[in-house]
Write an enzyme that holds these catalytic residues in place. Structure first.
Site, short mmCIF file in Angstrom:
data_model
loop_
_atom_site.label_atom_id
_atom_site.label_comp_id
_atom_site.label_asym_id
_atom_site.label_seq_id
_atom_site.Cartn_x
_atom_site.Cartn_y
_atom_site.Cartn_z
CG HIS A 145 -0.82 -5.21 2.12
ND1 HIS A 145 -0.13 -5.09 3.30
CD2 HIS A 145 -0.78 -3.96 1.56
CE1 HIS A 145 0.29 -3.85 3.44
NE2 HIS A 145 -0.09 -3.14 2.40
CG HIS A 147 6.20 -9.20 7.98
ND1 HIS A 147 7.15 -8.38 7.43
CD2 HIS A 147 5.08 -8.45 8.10
CE1 HIS A 147 6.63 -7.19 7.24
NE2 HIS A 147 5.38 -7.20 7.63
CG ASP A 182 -2.88 -7.99 9.16
OD1 ASP A 182 -3.23 -6.87 9.55
OD2 ASP A 182 -2.29 -8.17 8.08
NE ARG A 196 3.05 -3.85 12.55
CZ ARG A 196 2.77 -3.98 11.26
NH1 ARG A 196 2.26 -2.97 10.58
NH2 ARG A 196 3.03 -5.11 10.63
CB SER A 223 -0.96 0.00 1.19
OG SER A 223 -0.27 -0.20 2.40
N1 CMX Z 1 1.32 -20.09 6.33
C1 CMX Z 1 1.73 -21.00 5.44
N2 CMX Z 1 2.74 -20.82 4.57
C2 CMX Z 1 3.38 -19.64 4.64
C3 CMX Z 1 3.03 -18.65 5.55
C4 CMX Z 1 1.94 -18.89 6.41
N3 CMX Z 1 1.50 -17.97 7.27
N4 CMX Z 1 3.83 -17.59 5.38
C5 CMX Z 1 4.68 -17.91 4.37
N5 CMX Z 1 4.38 -19.16 3.91
C6 CMX Z 1 4.99 -19.83 2.78
C7 CMX Z 1 4.81 -18.98 1.53
O1 CMX Z 1 3.50 -19.16 0.97
C8 CMX Z 1 5.91 -19.47 0.64
O2 CMX Z 1 5.50 -20.68 0.08
P1 CMX Z 1 5.91 -21.06 -1.46
O3 CMX Z 1 7.39 -21.15 -1.44
O4 CMX Z 1 5.21 -22.36 -1.69
O5 CMX Z 1 5.39 -19.95 -2.32
C9 CMX Z 1 7.02 -19.77 1.65
O6 CMX Z 1 6.38 -19.90 2.93
C10 CMX Z 1 8.06 -18.66 1.75
O7 CMX Z 1 7.40 -17.44 2.01
P2 CMX Z 1 8.13 -16.28 2.85
O8 CMX Z 1 9.33 -15.86 2.07
O9 CMX Z 1 8.31 -16.69 4.25
O10 CMX Z 1 7.01 -15.16 2.87
P3 CMX Z 1 6.74 -14.04 1.77
O11 CMX Z 1 7.68 -12.91 2.03
O12 CMX Z 1 6.72 -14.61 0.41
O13 CMX Z 1 5.25 -13.61 2.12
C11 CMX Z 1 3.47 -13.10 3.60
C12 CMX Z 1 4.95 -12.90 3.30
C13 CMX Z 1 3.06 -12.18 4.74
C14 CMX Z 1 2.64 -12.72 2.35
C15 CMX Z 1 3.25 -14.59 3.96
O14 CMX Z 1 3.96 -14.88 5.15
C16 CMX Z 1 1.78 -14.95 4.13
O15 CMX Z 1 1.11 -15.28 3.14
N6 CMX Z 1 1.23 -14.86 5.40
C17 CMX Z 1 -0.16 -15.07 5.62
C18 CMX Z 1 -0.94 -13.82 5.20
C19 CMX Z 1 -0.67 -12.64 6.13
O16 CMX Z 1 -0.62 -12.78 7.34
N7 CMX Z 1 -0.53 -11.44 5.54
C20 CMX Z 1 -0.40 -10.18 6.32
C21 CMX Z 1 1.00 -9.62 6.29
C22 CMX Z 1 1.06 -8.28 6.98
C23 CMX Z 1 0.60 -7.20 6.06
O17 CMX Z 1 1.25 -6.94 5.04
O18 CMX Z 1 -0.43 -6.61 6.33
#
Ligand code: CMX
Length: 435
Positions: free
Chosen positions: A270, A316, A371, A325, A240
């Protein structure tokens, strides 16, 4: 000194410093870019400049150098209040200085004076089918107000570059002043049988939002001030903030920029994650008929992962520890609602899920982010329509992105334009480097 005067006094030196660094050290290499970064969402590339906040992977966010506990302790608050005034926090974000009580109240007074929402914004909102997502409504309302832009008018009249920040400041203060009223209006229109509540002139910006939501518990006012402060900024690389910065770099005004930023915030990876988190927590409770045991929570978490879904609220892109937070909201819950079953389920998840994610072995960060907690507190105070939660995030995040954009204009940051390569080129470069 008023916020604008303080800002004006700081800009010339900051602008000189920025231009000097660009001119004298333009060729200095500060980072290298790997194939993994180009192909992997630009993670970790140091290519954005902001002084508003900095995110350390282990310590979490600092706003203008202050940790969250420091911000909450040092900023001025009204008599009897637990959480500081958001107006004072904005003064800190914009100037880097801790305001006095008087300075914080001046920002609050300025927002109050500029808070009247134009009637046509309500018409835009009311023209939407009531099942339109509240984030769509919020983004539309922000975009609709673009006709008010001082920046756009003065730019068309040939404003000088040095004045850009001034026009942007005027836009930003007008825009921020109205966001709580617009957000609460969407809520009352959509979920409370169309019964908007007018603002109370005695209340501050954050408390007024709580009042206009119609939540009677005075602790909700404290929660909302805390919520807006916590969600304000998280460096500038998140979707964002980065979207808003990018759009504003074309000299689009704050209305265009934040309408675009809100569309990014609405994505499930996000800002929408907070609505997904609460959905997931309530799903656990429904499945087990109440607060689960740790064993049940573990089983549910594995079921989620094995069905190919992520556990919302965990992981994250930058953080590698529990998000401060999250901790701050947990402290609020421990003080105000320790026996709430939804909070207890969130706590149970905190005890179990990091270990599950570590065993799962994919997520780089197994710890909870902001979140994972925010929805349960809203739910406790009766704001149970969780598709509304991202609007709350959008009001808070507007503080950080707007402070960034004022400074972008103040120092004269240019239009953003990174370079693309094709997959063939990337493959060639990679193979060449290996050979
Ligand atoms: N549950 C399961 N798998 C997860 C995970 C979770 N909470 N978080 C990361 N992973 C997985 C990813 O999907 C990725 O899998 P692939 O290799 O199969 O694609 C792998 O772990 C590596 O990911 P990462 O490098 O640790 O995380 P990213 O930087 O790619 O993504 C985020 C970060 C937040 C999008 C991810 O951790 C996620 O999807 N979390 C759940 C959604 C969430 O809480 N979002 C809010 C974030 C805060 C915000 O921006 O507001």
């Amino acid at each position: 000194m008023s916020l604008k005067e303080k800002l004006a006094s700081k800009i010339p030196a900051a602008r000189d410093r920025y231009n000097k660094i660009r001119k004298e050290y333009g060729n200095v290499v500060i980072d290298q870019v790997t194939v993994a970064q180009v192909a992997g969402g630009m993670r970790g590339i140091k290519c954005l400049l902001t002084d508003i906040s900095y995110l350390d992977p282990y310590e979490g966010i600092r706003f203008r150098g202050y940790t969250i506990p420091e911000v909450l302790e040092k900023l001025p608050r009204r008599a009897g209040a637990e959480v500081p005034l958001v107006g004072g926090f904005y003064y800190l974000l914009l100037t880097g200085d801790l305001p006095t009580m008087e300075e914080a109240e001046e920002v609050e007074a300025e927002w109050k004076a500029r808070g009247q929402v134009p009637e046509y914004v309500y018409d835009v909102l009311r023209s939407q089918p009531r099942d339109t997502h509240p984030m769509t409504m919020f983004a539309e309302a922000v975009l609709a107000m673009q006709r008010e832009s001082v920046f756009a008018k003065r730019y068309a009249e040939g404003m000088r570059r040095e004045e850009y920040w001034d026009a942007m400041y005027e836009d930003v203060m007008n825009f921020l002043a109205k966001l709580p009223t617009i957000g609460a209006y969407i809520y009352r229109m959509k979920y409370r049988s169309d019964t908007p509540i007018p603002p109370d002139p005695e209340l501050d910006w954050g408390s007024n939002f709580a009042h206009m939501m119609g939540v009677p518990d005075p602790a909700y006012r404290e929660l909302m001030k805390l919520y807006f402060i916590l969600h304000s900024d998280h460096e500038s690389g998140n979707v964002s903030a980065h979207t808003a910065h990018l759009v504003a770099s074309a000299l689009s005004d704050i209305y265009y920029a934040w309408a675009a930023g809100l569309c990014g915030l609405a994505g499930p990876l996000h800002g929408l994650a907070n609505q997904e988190c609460l959905g997931w927590i309530l799903g656990v409770m429904e499945h087990f008929g109440g607060v689960p045991t740790k064993e049940q929570m573990e089983q549910y978490a594995w079921d989620t992962l094995n069905s190919g879904r992520v556990i919302p609220g965990y992981g994250h892109a930058v953080l590698r520890q529990t998000d401060p937070r999250y901790k701050s909201q947990r402290e609020f819950a421990l003080k105000h609602c320790p026996d709430d079953p939804v909070f207890q389920t969130v706590s149970c998840a905190y005890e179990v899920i990091p270990e599950v994610l570590k065993k799962h072995g994919k997520a780089k960060n197994p710890w909870p982010n902001v979140d994972a907690h925010s929805g349960c507190l809203q739910y406790h105070y009766g704001v149970k329509e969780f598709d509304f939660y991202t609007v709350l995030f959008g009001i808070g995040r507007a503080l950080g992105i707007s402070a960034n954009i004022i400074w972008d204009r103040a120092v004269g940051q240019p239009i953003e334009r990174p370079k693309s390569i094709t997959t063939d080129m990337m493959e060639e470069l990679a193979k060449g480097a290996k050979a």
